[in-house]
Design an enzyme around this catalytic site. Structure first.
Site, PDB file in Angstrom:
ATOM      1  N   SER A  77       0.803  -1.220   0.000  1.00 17.44           N
ATOM      2  CA  SER A  77       0.000   0.000   0.000  1.00 17.44           C
ATOM      3  C   SER A  77       0.835   1.268   0.000  1.00 17.44           C
ATOM      4  O   SER A  77       0.314   2.344  -0.307  1.00 17.44           O
ATOM      5  CB  SER A  77      -0.936   0.009   1.215  1.00 17.44           C
ATOM      6  OG  SER A  77      -0.189  -0.133   2.418  1.00 17.44           O
TER       7      SER A  77
ATOM      8  N   ASP B 169      -2.938   7.724   8.598  1.00 14.79           N
ATOM      9  CA  ASP B 169      -3.794   6.879   9.415  1.00 14.79           C
ATOM     10  C   ASP B 169      -2.900   6.135  10.391  1.00 14.79           C
ATOM     11  O   ASP B 169      -1.772   6.555  10.646  1.00 14.79           O
ATOM     12  CB  ASP B 169      -4.660   5.943   8.556  1.00 14.79           C
ATOM     13  CG  ASP B 169      -3.839   5.057   7.619  1.00 14.79           C
ATOM     14  OD1 ASP B 169      -2.646   4.823   7.912  1.00 14.79           O
ATOM     15  OD2 ASP B 169      -4.380   4.590   6.594  1.00 14.79           O
TER      16      ASP B 169
ATOM     17  N   HIS C 216      -0.131   4.327   7.564  1.00 14.01           N
ATOM     18  CA  HIS C 216       0.456   4.916   6.362  1.00 14.01           C
ATOM     19  C   HIS C 216       0.946   6.346   6.579  1.00 14.01           C
ATOM     20  O   HIS C 216       0.319   7.115   7.313  1.00 14.01           O
ATOM     21  CB  HIS C 216      -0.570   4.887   5.226  1.00 14.01           C
ATOM     22  CG  HIS C 216      -1.061   3.511   4.923  1.00 14.01           C
ATOM     23  ND1 HIS C 216      -2.273   3.035   5.384  1.00 14.01           N
ATOM     24  CD2 HIS C 216      -0.490   2.491   4.227  1.00 14.01           C
ATOM     25  CE1 HIS C 216      -2.445   1.783   4.973  1.00 14.01           C
ATOM     26  NE2 HIS C 216      -1.365   1.438   4.271  1.00 14.01           N
TER      27      HIS C 216
END
Length: 493
Positions: free
Chosen positions: A180, A468, A471
């Site tokens: 991600s 978050d 990340h």
């Protein structure tokens, strides 16, 4: 820290060509494979078979040759079929073929397009083909604006100033694999809950819209592309608006939630690393359609491969072992397992034409807000055990890269994100940060992905280390992109 190559001669594993040759004899009985051989040439197909063998092991089937003979639509990159782990070449958007139990010999393939007109000259390298064996010509990077980003933030709707071409490197193509941290939205096309295509993700992206990037703005690879003059973003390989001509600037095969261990991706139904390498094989076939065999090979030889993965593997296993002491796994053994997979994947990509690699190391995982919450250290301190695991993996990765560099014409770089993020955590004011222990989304200690959907955010994400609970913010990504740019310059010097 840059680990430059030392001259040496690459040696093929003892029986690899014998295995590939037997696979060739086995598959040559099919008419589709024979047609592919006549069209593509023995040498290129043999390399593809060998590379796929390294990635998928003994479970390689003859339909790989049929996949190679298909030519996806020139206008758009295909949408992946539902079974993304074991897929034939993706289909181009358009009317679905009528259902049938099989396809007759000679009938048109659902993946094949009618012969297109020659691509416009401006979409192809302007230099004439060189004779085989000659040195590849290095072209200056080109400026391209992704269709996702019609204008820069705050710029006029009609488009802002174009990116400044960086002529200090020979890098004109970025190819990205990983998780991600470098997924620009490939997961949007997958049947998974591991997505970020909703607000507040993308709050500071172009047009203040979510794209599937797990951050508030751009990824480090997007910023690197802009620094190189390639474009303002790197699109995903599964982006339905991606055109064939755009592939020469690069794409990302990454998938949020993935890791070097395929089991990590399979748990949440995202693209495993081996599936990403298989998509790179498809990319090579597409780029050969656009540029021709020799130019395509030169493009891959001078492309920069950015690889960022491993955090999901280590974090998920450690947290699972911590919650169930009866099933504690030897982390050192697991690290060695992951490093072996990295070595196999890298060798497969080398066989496919890759020559320059940028490996992103693991961050200090014990400092992630979600790790502080789940392990119970709180916001006051990081979990040192997790940090030691990340440091141990990084040291083994560096050792592997030193070995890879002994191969002729291969160069690698290591991006030390551990030190960069650890320093920012220890001394945030030096980096212009005010919050380094929690994320900007929601409470900042547990929200990731779906649990961040629609939550309130902090007032100024630029002062936060994390967006978050896992990340980084766009600010942190900029820090990483600067280190990547230094490595790019060294790889092409």
């Amino acid at each position: 820290m840059d680990h430059r190559k030392q001259q040496g001669r690459a040696r093929t594993p003892p029986n690899m060509h014998q295995i590939a040759f037997h696979l060739f004899l086995l598959c040559s009985s099919s008419s589709s494979f024979a047609m592919t051989m006549r069209r593509r040439g023995f040498q290129q197909q043999l390399l593809l078979v060998v590379a796929l063998l390294v990635v998928t092991g003994a479970a390689l089937h003859c339909h790989c040759a049929t996949a190679a003979s298909s030519e996806p639509d020139q206008q758009t990159t295909p949408v992946p079929p539902p079974d993304h782990q074991e897929t034939p070449p993706p289909q181009a958007p358009g009317p679905s073929p009528p259902p049938s139990s099989g396809r007759r010999r000679g009938s048109p393939s659902p993946h094949r397009r009618p012969p297109p007109p020659p691509p416009p000259k401006q979409q192809v390298d302007p230099e004439p083909d060189q004779e085989d064996g000659g040195p590849p010509a290095v072209l200056p990077p080109r400026v391209v604006v992704s269709p996702q980003d019609p204008h820069p933030p705050g710029g006029p709707p009609g488009g802002g100033a174009a990116a400044v071409v960086n002529r200090t490197t020979g890098c004109t193509t970025l190819l990205v694999l990983g998780d991600s941290t470098v997924d620009p939205g490939n997961n949007n096309r997958l049947p998974t809950t591991a997505r970020a295509n909703f607000l507040p993700y993308g709050l500071n992206f172009y047009g203040r819209r979510p794209t599937g990037r797990f951050t508030n703005g751009r990824l480090a690879t997007d910023m690197l592309a802009e620094k190189l003059g390639i474009g303002r973003t790197i699109p995903g390989f599964y982006d339905p608006s991606l055109k064939l001509a755009q592939l020469r600037r690069g794409v990302s095969f990454a998938s949020g939630g993935s890791g070097y261990d395929d089991t990590t991706a399979n748990r949440i139904n995202v693209l495993s690393f081996s599936a990403q390498v298989r998509n790179f094989v498809r990319y090579k076939l597409l780029i050969r359609t656009l540029l021709g065999p020799r130019r395509a090979e030169r493009l891959l030889n001078r492309a920069a491969f950015v690889i960022s993965s491993g955090t999901n593997d280590m974090l998920s296993l450690y947290l699972a072992s911590s919650s169930n002491r009866s099933s504690v796994v030897d982390m050192d053994t697991y690290e060695n397992h992951l490093i072996a997979r990295v070595a196999n994947y890298t060798q497969a990509m080398i066989l496919l034409g890759a020559r320059r690699f940028i490996f992103v190391g693991l961050p200090p995982m014990g400092c992630l807000p979600i790790a502080r919450t789940l392990v119970g250290t709180g916001s006051d301190r990081c979990d040192e055990t997790l940090n030691q695991i990340a440091a141990s993996f990084n040291s083994k990765l560096i050792q592997l890269l030193n070995i890879i560099n002994f191969q002729r014409q291969i160069a690698t770089s290591y991006i030390d994100t551990y030190t960069a993020i650890h320093d920012a955590t220890a001394d945030p004011k030096t980096f212009g940060l005010t919050e380094v222990s929690r994320g900007c989304c929601g409470s900042g200690v547990i929200e990731v992905g779906q649990t961040c959907r629609g939550r309130r955010t902090c007032g100024d994400p630029s002062h936060y280390l994390y967006w978050d609970a896992i990340h980084p913010t766009e600010t942190t990504n900029q820090l990483i992109a600067d280190v990547m740019m230094d490595s790019i310059t060294q790889l092409y010097s």
